[in-house]
Design a protein around this motif. Structure first.
Motif, PDB file in Angstrom:
ATOM      1  N   LEU A 186      24.813  45.587  45.899  1.00 41.05           N
ATOM      2  CA  LEU A 186      24.544  44.632  46.977  1.00 41.05           C
ATOM      3  C   LEU A 186      25.011  43.218  46.654  1.00 41.05           C
ATOM      4  O   LEU A 186      25.025  42.364  47.522  1.00 41.05           O
ATOM      5  N   ALA A 187      25.393  42.970  45.412  1.00 40.70           N
ATOM      6  CA  ALA A 187      25.811  41.621  45.004  1.00 40.70           C
ATOM      7  C   ALA A 187      27.231  41.318  45.468  1.00 40.70           C
ATOM      8  O   ALA A 187      27.990  42.217  45.836  1.00 40.70           O
ATOM      9  N   HIS A 188      27.567  40.048  45.428  1.00 41.85           N
ATOM     10  CA  HIS A 188      28.917  39.598  45.744  1.00 41.85           C
ATOM     11  C   HIS A 188      29.730  39.534  44.450  1.00 41.85           C
ATOM     12  O   HIS A 188      29.182  39.426  43.368  1.00 41.85           O
ATOM     13  N   PHE A 189      31.047  39.577  44.596  1.00 41.21           N
ATOM     14  CA  PHE A 189      31.909  39.418  43.427  1.00 41.21           C
ATOM     15  C   PHE A 189      31.843  37.968  42.950  1.00 41.21           C
ATOM     16  O   PHE A 189      31.814  37.042  43.763  1.00 41.21           O
ATOM     17  N   GLN A 190      31.827  37.779  41.638  1.00 38.79           N
ATOM     18  CA  GLN A 190      31.817  36.446  41.045  1.00 38.79           C
ATOM     19  C   GLN A 190      32.927  36.344  40.013  1.00 38.79           C
ATOM     20  O   GLN A 190      33.184  37.301  39.278  1.00 38.79           O
ATOM     21  N   HIS A 191      33.552  35.175  39.972  1.00 37.52           N
ATOM     22  CA  HIS A 191      34.593  34.949  38.975  1.00 37.52           C
ATOM     23  C   HIS A 191      33.937  34.838  37.602  1.00 37.52           C
ATOM     24  O   HIS A 191      32.944  34.140  37.426  1.00 37.52           O
ATOM     25  N   GLN A 192      34.500  35.534  36.608  1.00 32.39           N
ATOM     26  CA  GLN A 192      33.922  35.516  35.264  1.00 32.39           C
ATOM     27  C   GLN A 192      34.761  34.696  34.287  1.00 32.39           C
ATOM     28  O   GLN A 192      34.247  33.821  33.631  1.00 32.39           O
ATOM     29  N   PHE A 193      36.039  34.997  34.200  1.00 22.99           N
ATOM     30  CA  PHE A 193      36.896  34.291  33.243  1.00 22.99           C
ATOM     31  C   PHE A 193      38.361  34.593  33.533  1.00 22.99           C
ATOM     32  O   PHE A 193      38.676  35.436  34.363  1.00 22.99           O
ATOM     33  N   SER A 194      39.247  33.895  32.832  1.00 24.69           N
ATOM     34  CA  SER A 194      40.686  34.134  32.897  1.00 24.69           C
ATOM     35  C   SER A 194      41.128  34.717  31.565  1.00 24.69           C
ATOM     36  O   SER A 194      40.512  34.462  30.537  1.00 24.69           O
ATOM     37  N   LEU A 195      42.206  35.486  31.595  1.00 20.52           N
ATOM     38  CA  LEU A 195      42.740  36.033  30.349  1.00 20.52           C
ATOM     39  C   LEU A 195      44.255  36.133  30.426  1.00 20.52           C
ATOM     40  O   LEU A 195      44.829  36.135  31.509  1.00 20.52           O
ATOM     41  N   LEU A 196      44.897  36.198  29.264  1.00 20.87           N
ATOM     42  CA  LEU A 196      46.349  36.365  29.166  1.00 20.87           C
ATOM     43  C   LEU A 196      46.642  37.806  28.783  1.00 20.87           C
ATOM     44  O   LEU A 196      46.055  38.338  27.835  1.00 20.87           O
ATOM     45  N   ALA A 197      47.544  38.444  29.538  1.00 18.02           N
ATOM     46  CA  ALA A 197      47.923  39.833  29.237  1.00 18.02           C
ATOM     47  C   ALA A 197      49.357  40.059  29.694  1.00 18.02           C
ATOM     48  O   ALA A 197      49.843  39.387  30.604  1.00 18.02           O
ATOM     49  N   PRO A 198      50.031  41.048  29.113  1.00 17.03           N
ATOM     50  CA  PRO A 198      51.418  41.311  29.493  1.00 17.03           C
ATOM     51  C   PRO A 198      51.557  42.058  30.825  1.00 17.03           C
ATOM     52  O   PRO A 198      52.581  41.954  31.475  1.00 17.03           O
ATOM     53  N   ASN A 199      50.508  42.820  31.235  1.00 24.00           N
ATOM     54  CA  ASN A 199      50.589  43.560  32.511  1.00 24.00           C
ATOM     55  C   ASN A 199      49.180  43.891  33.005  1.00 24.00           C
ATOM     56  O   ASN A 199      48.185  43.615  32.330  1.00 24.00           O
ATOM     57  N   HIS A 200      49.116  44.506  34.190  1.00 20.10           N
ATOM     58  CA  HIS A 200      47.819  44.822  34.803  1.00 20.10           C
ATOM     59  C   HIS A 200      46.989  45.784  33.952  1.00 20.10           C
ATOM     60  O   HIS A 200      45.775  45.608  33.809  1.00 20.10           O
ATOM     61  N   GLU A 201      47.607  46.793  33.431  1.00 20.72           N
ATOM     62  CA  GLU A 201      46.870  47.815  32.672  1.00 20.72           C
ATOM     63  C   GLU A 201      46.173  47.206  31.447  1.00 20.72           C
ATOM     64  O   GLU A 201      45.002  47.456  31.192  1.00 20.72           O
ATOM     65  N   ILE A 202      46.913  46.413  30.706  1.00 18.47           N
ATOM     66  CA  ILE A 202      46.345  45.766  29.520  1.00 18.47           C
ATOM     67  C   ILE A 202      45.269  44.768  29.942  1.00 18.47           C
ATOM     68  O   ILE A 202      44.226  44.649  29.286  1.00 18.47           O
ATOM     69  N   ALA A 203      45.489  44.075  31.052  1.00 14.98           N
ATOM     70  CA  ALA A 203      44.519  43.092  31.536  1.00 14.98           C
ATOM     71  C   ALA A 203      43.196  43.775  31.881  1.00 14.98           C
ATOM     72  O   ALA A 203      42.119  43.247  31.567  1.00 14.98           O
ATOM     73  N   ILE A 204      43.253  44.949  32.501  1.00 20.16           N
ATOM     74  CA  ILE A 204      42.023  45.671  32.849  1.00 20.16           C
ATOM     75  C   ILE A 204      41.281  46.103  31.585  1.00 20.16           C
ATOM     76  O   ILE A 204      40.059  45.945  31.468  1.00 20.16           O
ATOM     77  N   VAL A 205      42.014  46.624  30.618  1.00 20.39           N
ATOM     78  CA  VAL A 205      41.384  47.035  29.358  1.00 20.39           C
ATOM     79  C   VAL A 205      40.749  45.839  28.662  1.00 20.39           C
ATOM     80  O   VAL A 205      39.606  45.909  28.182  1.00 20.39           O
ATOM     81  N   MET A 206      41.468  44.717  28.626  1.00 15.85           N
ATOM     82  CA  MET A 206      40.929  43.515  27.985  1.00 15.85           C
ATOM     83  C   MET A 206      39.690  43.006  28.717  1.00 15.85           C
ATOM     84  O   MET A 206      38.714  42.592  28.087  1.00 15.85           O
ATOM     85  N   ALA A 207      39.707  43.050  30.046  1.00 13.73           N
ATOM     86  CA  ALA A 207      38.552  42.593  30.832  1.00 13.73           C
ATOM     87  C   ALA A 207      37.342  43.484  30.561  1.00 13.73           C
ATOM     88  O   ALA A 207      36.222  42.988  30.391  1.00 13.73           O
ATOM     89  N   GLN A 208      37.559  44.790  30.504  1.00 15.70           N
ATOM     90  CA  GLN A 208      36.456  45.703  30.211  1.00 15.70           C
ATOM     91  C   GLN A 208      35.891  45.449  28.815  1.00 15.70           C
ATOM     92  O   GLN A 208      34.678  45.414  28.623  1.00 15.70           O
ATOM     93  N   GLU A 209      36.775  45.283  27.845  1.00 15.60           N
ATOM     94  CA  GLU A 209      36.328  45.033  26.478  1.00 15.60           C
ATOM     95  C   GLU A 209      35.573  43.707  26.352  1.00 15.60           C
ATOM     96  O   GLU A 209      34.561  43.618  25.674  1.00 15.60           O
ATOM     97  N   ASN A 210      36.074  42.673  27.010  1.00 10.32           N
ATOM     98  CA  ASN A 210      35.456  41.352  26.887  1.00 10.32           C
ATOM     99  C   ASN A 210      34.199  41.197  27.717  1.00 10.32           C
ATOM    100  O   ASN A 210      33.266  40.517  27.299  1.00 10.32           O
ATOM    101  N   PHE A 211      34.149  41.798  28.880  1.00 10.48           N
ATOM    102  CA  PHE A 211      33.024  41.568  29.789  1.00 10.48           C
ATOM    103  C   PHE A 211      31.957  42.645  29.698  1.00 10.48           C
ATOM    104  O   PHE A 211      30.778  42.351  29.528  1.00 10.48           O
ATOM    105  N   LEU A 212      32.362  43.905  29.797  1.00  9.21           N
ATOM    106  CA  LEU A 212      31.378  44.985  29.855  1.00  9.21           C
ATOM    107  C   LEU A 212      30.650  45.190  28.536  1.00  9.21           C
ATOM    108  O   LEU A 212      29.610  45.840  28.490  1.00  9.21           O
ATOM    109  N   ARG A 213      31.171  44.658  27.475  1.00 12.49           N
ATOM    110  CA  ARG A 213      30.487  44.758  26.184  1.00 12.49           C
ATOM    111  C   ARG A 213      29.203  43.919  26.192  1.00 12.49           C
ATOM    112  O   ARG A 213      28.225  44.260  25.548  1.00 12.49           O
ATOM    113  N   ARG A 214      29.215  42.823  26.980  1.00 15.41           N
ATOM    114  CA  ARG A 214      28.073  41.906  27.002  1.00 15.41           C
ATOM    115  C   ARG A 214      27.161  42.115  28.203  1.00 15.41           C
ATOM    116  O   ARG A 214      25.965  41.918  28.119  1.00 15.41           O
TER     117      ARG A 214
END
Length: 121
Positions: free
Chosen positions: A24-52
């Protein structure tokens, strides 16, 4: 050295990460990251955000794909913000009108007194 730096900067792109904590929540901006492509960016976002923190959904968007209004276009939004008709404060005058109308209405005693006046004649 500068040539190597320029090639490194063009290799990485900036991605913005948005998360949704509950269905039921709205999307919120969490952070920016540097990545070479979308796939790596998704993996990095999961590792950085979902861990916490926990989330039910995660969006990873290339910053260059996000559009924003130019200053001249923002000025055009001013005319769209006039939504006073949606606010209940616009109907405040109705209470005063209704009170005035009620004062002009005839009550039951007054109507019955008309019949007594006609009988007296």
């Amino acid at each position: 050295m500068q040539n190597q730096r320029a090639s490194t900067e063009s290799f990485y792109e900036v991605f913005e990460v948005f998360s949704k904590k509950t269905d039921l929540a709205h999307f919120q901006h969490q952070f920016s990251l540097l990545a070479p492509n979308h796939e790596i960016a998704i993996v990095m976002a999961q590792e950085n955000f979902l861990r916490r923190e926990s989330a039910v959904d995660l969006w990873v968007v290339k910053r260059s794909d996000i559009s924003m209004l130019q200053p001249a276009e923002r000025a055009s939004l001013q005319r769209l913000n006039n939504k006073d008709y949606r606010m209940t404060k616009g109907y405040g005058y109705l209470r005063k009108k209704w009170r005035h109308y009620e004062q002009q209405m005839l009550d039951e005693k007054e109507i019955l007194s008309w019949g007594e006046k006609q009988r007296d004649k």
